[in-house]
Design a protein around this motif. Structure first.
Motif, PDB file in Angstrom:
ATOM      1  N   THR A 182      13.890  -4.912 -55.548  1.00 30.45           N
ATOM      2  CA  THR A 182      14.033  -6.369 -55.555  1.00 30.45           C
ATOM      3  C   THR A 182      15.076  -6.730 -56.606  1.00 30.45           C
ATOM      4  N   HIS A 239      15.214  -6.927 -51.697  1.00 34.68           N
ATOM      5  CA  HIS A 239      14.465  -8.177 -51.545  1.00 34.68           C
ATOM      6  C   HIS A 239      14.916  -9.178 -52.602  1.00 34.68           C
ATOM      7  N   SER A 240      15.140 -10.406 -52.173  1.00 36.51           N
ATOM      8  CA  SER A 240      15.534 -11.457 -53.108  1.00 36.51           C
ATOM      9  C   SER A 240      14.874 -12.770 -52.711  1.00 36.51           C
ATOM     10  N   THR A 241      14.915 -13.726 -53.607  1.00 39.99           N
ATOM     11  CA  THR A 241      14.390 -15.058 -53.346  1.00 39.99           C
ATOM     12  C   THR A 241      15.563 -16.020 -53.251  1.00 39.99           C
ATOM     13  N   GLN A 244      18.840 -16.228 -55.514  1.00 37.43           N
ATOM     14  CA  GLN A 244      19.248 -14.960 -56.114  1.00 37.43           C
ATOM     15  C   GLN A 244      20.307 -14.302 -55.238  1.00 37.43           C
ATOM     16  N   TRP A 265      13.837 -14.206 -49.240  1.00 35.40           N
ATOM     17  CA  TRP A 265      12.547 -14.869 -49.107  1.00 35.40           C
ATOM     18  C   TRP A 265      12.619 -16.316 -49.556  1.00 35.40           C
ATOM     19  N   LEU A 288      11.228 -19.866 -51.196  1.00 38.44           N
ATOM     20  CA  LEU A 288      10.397 -20.167 -52.360  1.00 38.44           C
ATOM     21  C   LEU A 288       8.969 -20.461 -51.912  1.00 38.44           C
ATOM     22  N   GLN A 326       4.163 -13.135 -53.083  1.00 34.98           N
ATOM     23  CA  GLN A 326       5.533 -12.629 -53.048  1.00 34.98           C
ATOM     24  C   GLN A 326       5.552 -11.104 -53.065  1.00 34.98           C
ATOM     25  N   HIS A 351       6.875  -8.551 -50.033  1.00 32.20           N
ATOM     26  CA  HIS A 351       7.845  -7.475 -50.258  1.00 32.20           C
ATOM     27  C   HIS A 351       7.301  -6.137 -49.757  1.00 32.20           C
TER      28      HIS A 351
END
Length: 444
Positions: A230, A257-259, A262, A281, A283, A294, A298
């Motif tokens: 991530t 994996h990022s939000t 990011q 992903w 928020l 979260q 993931h």
């Protein structure tokens, strides 16, 4: 307390607790409780589950069977069954955790909202299907060339990677070195307990140190390495390891994996990878559950992608006929009975004949004696679990009505296990295959 089974023959300790005092085990997750006989036990697991269902009527026990239709590969409960179990467990345990911590009972709406985050995880993950398919082909290419596939994951994603690699051994009859997972950034030293794990053999090497000392020096250009992390992980650490690996092989891929908000640094980490499966992903606006969910997302997304890659790679290698895994290793009683069922299905011959041939292959070159035939299943498994291609050799022997040595020769001459069996089922001279009726017609 809770027990979980994924359709295999459960250990004696599990069954003993469940039968002798089921009140101490009020919750059982079961994917496909089996009705096969269990050595040294008077009940099958299905009978035990039925007893628990009766207790459930009095609310003294709970049985959850997360069956969501047949698996894509017959019996491969690591896939849909495993995912459904993970989803249910995490939903229930997170709700219970919140209830204990906040002193407020979880509402049905709360449970539904948590479940919907997993539904969104499915949508986000499979929006990357094209890149997942490309990674699957790359993994298959490495395995076809006798190379290796290494899944290198950070934090709990490393545990998911390890599980995926280990499952390939039983599921596809793979060597433990074919697909291997490693855990990076393990600050709890989960896999660095030398006396407990490493001394048991190289198949128990999962740590960052193991990868650096045992795998990295021997990497070749035909190997594939997948990095799973991530953007909250130590990206400098990721970059350093990627640079070291890239000196050995160009076949590297990233699952990142990022939000929202990011992004992977353009220089230099992003440029190191020829391809990146980037999972973005949204928020989460859960006051209490957000951080947990979260991580759950993931992990589940990583599980789905790695399961798809390792399964698809072995399908492309010719390990699967229709949706049956012909080349699995017989390592437990569940797989022994599954092997027998496949021999009956594809050969069309009686159970007794199939058992006889299966035992002949397992114990070859030792002739079958009455003592061997009368031995417990565990004795046959102990011999079989170290042998390769037991099921396809037995099946070819049945189809061609030939000796074990001749079946070996047929298999050695074919490009893959699947092609060898398909040829036996459809080609000239396969007299047994002509009796298969609907099975043979389905193959054509």
């Amino acid at each position: 307390s809770m027990a979980i089974t994924m359709g295999h023959a459960q250990g004696p300790g599990y069954k003993k607790v469940l039968v002798s005092d089921p009140h101490n085990l009020p919750t059982s997750f079961s994917v496909g409780p089996r009705n096969d006989p269990i050595e040294d036990w008077s009940s099958t697991f299905r009978q035990i589950a039925e007893r628990m269902q009766k207790l459930q009527e009095k609310q003294e026990a709970f049985v959850l069977n997360p069956a969501i239709g047949p698996e894509g590969l017959s019996g491969s409960s690591r896939m849909k069954g495993g995912s459904a179990t993970k989803i249910l467990l995490e939903t229930l345990l997170l709700a219970a955790h919140k209830t204990v911590d906040r002193g407020i009972a979880a509402s049905q709406r709360c449970l539904l909202e948590i479940l919907r985050t997993f539904e969104r995880a499915h949508q986000v993950t499979y929006s990357q299907s094209t890149k997942i398919a490309a990674l699957m082909k790359q993994a298959s290419s490495s395995l076809e060339k006798k190379g290796r596939v290494y899944l290198v994951g950070w934090q709990t994603l490393g545990i998911i990677a390890i599980m995926d690699g280990v499952e390939c051994i039983h599921t596809f009859g793979a060597d433990f070195q074919d697909v291997r997972g490693f855990l990076i950034g393990d600050h709890s030293d989960m896999f660095n307990q030398k006396a407990e794990l490493i001394n048991q053999g190289p198949q128990f090497c999962f740590s960052q140190e193991d990868f650096l000392t045992s795998i990295l020096p021997s990497l070749t250009e035909i190997d594939t390495v997948v990095f799973v992390f991530t953007l909250d992980d130590n990206l400098t650490e990721v970059q350093t390891l990627v640079e070291q690996v890239k000196e050995k092989t160009a076949n590297i891929q990233a699952l990142a994996h990022s939000t929202v908000g990011q992004s992977l640094p353009v220089n230099p980490l992003k440029k190191l990878f020829p391809s990146i499966i980037s999972i973005m992903w949204p928020l989460l606006f859960f006051e209490y559950e957000g951080n947990f969910i979260q991580k759950f997302q993931h992990e589940l997304s990583t599980k789905w992608i790695l399961n798809t890659v390792s399964t698809g790679a072995h399908v492309l290698l010719g390990k699967i006929l229709q949706n049956h895994m012909l080349d699995l290793r017989i390592r437990n009683s569940k797989l022994f009975w599954r092997a027998l069922a496949m021999l009956q299905r594809f050969s069309g011959q009686p159970k007794a004949r199939c058992i006889e041939t299966l035992l002949q292959v397992i114990h070859f070159p030792q002739p079958l004696s009455d003592d061997i035939r009368a031995s417990p299943i565990s004795v046959h498994i102990q011999t079989a679990h170290e042998k390769e291609q037991v099921i396809p050799i037995a099946l070819l022997s049945l189809l061609f009505r030939c000796s074990i040595l001749e079946a070996h020769a047929h298999l050695a001459a074919a490009p893959s296990v699947c092609e060898a069996v398909r040829s036996a089922l459809t080609g000239p001279g396969a007299s047994a295959a002509r009796t298969l009726g609907s099975t043979r017609a389905a193959l054509l």
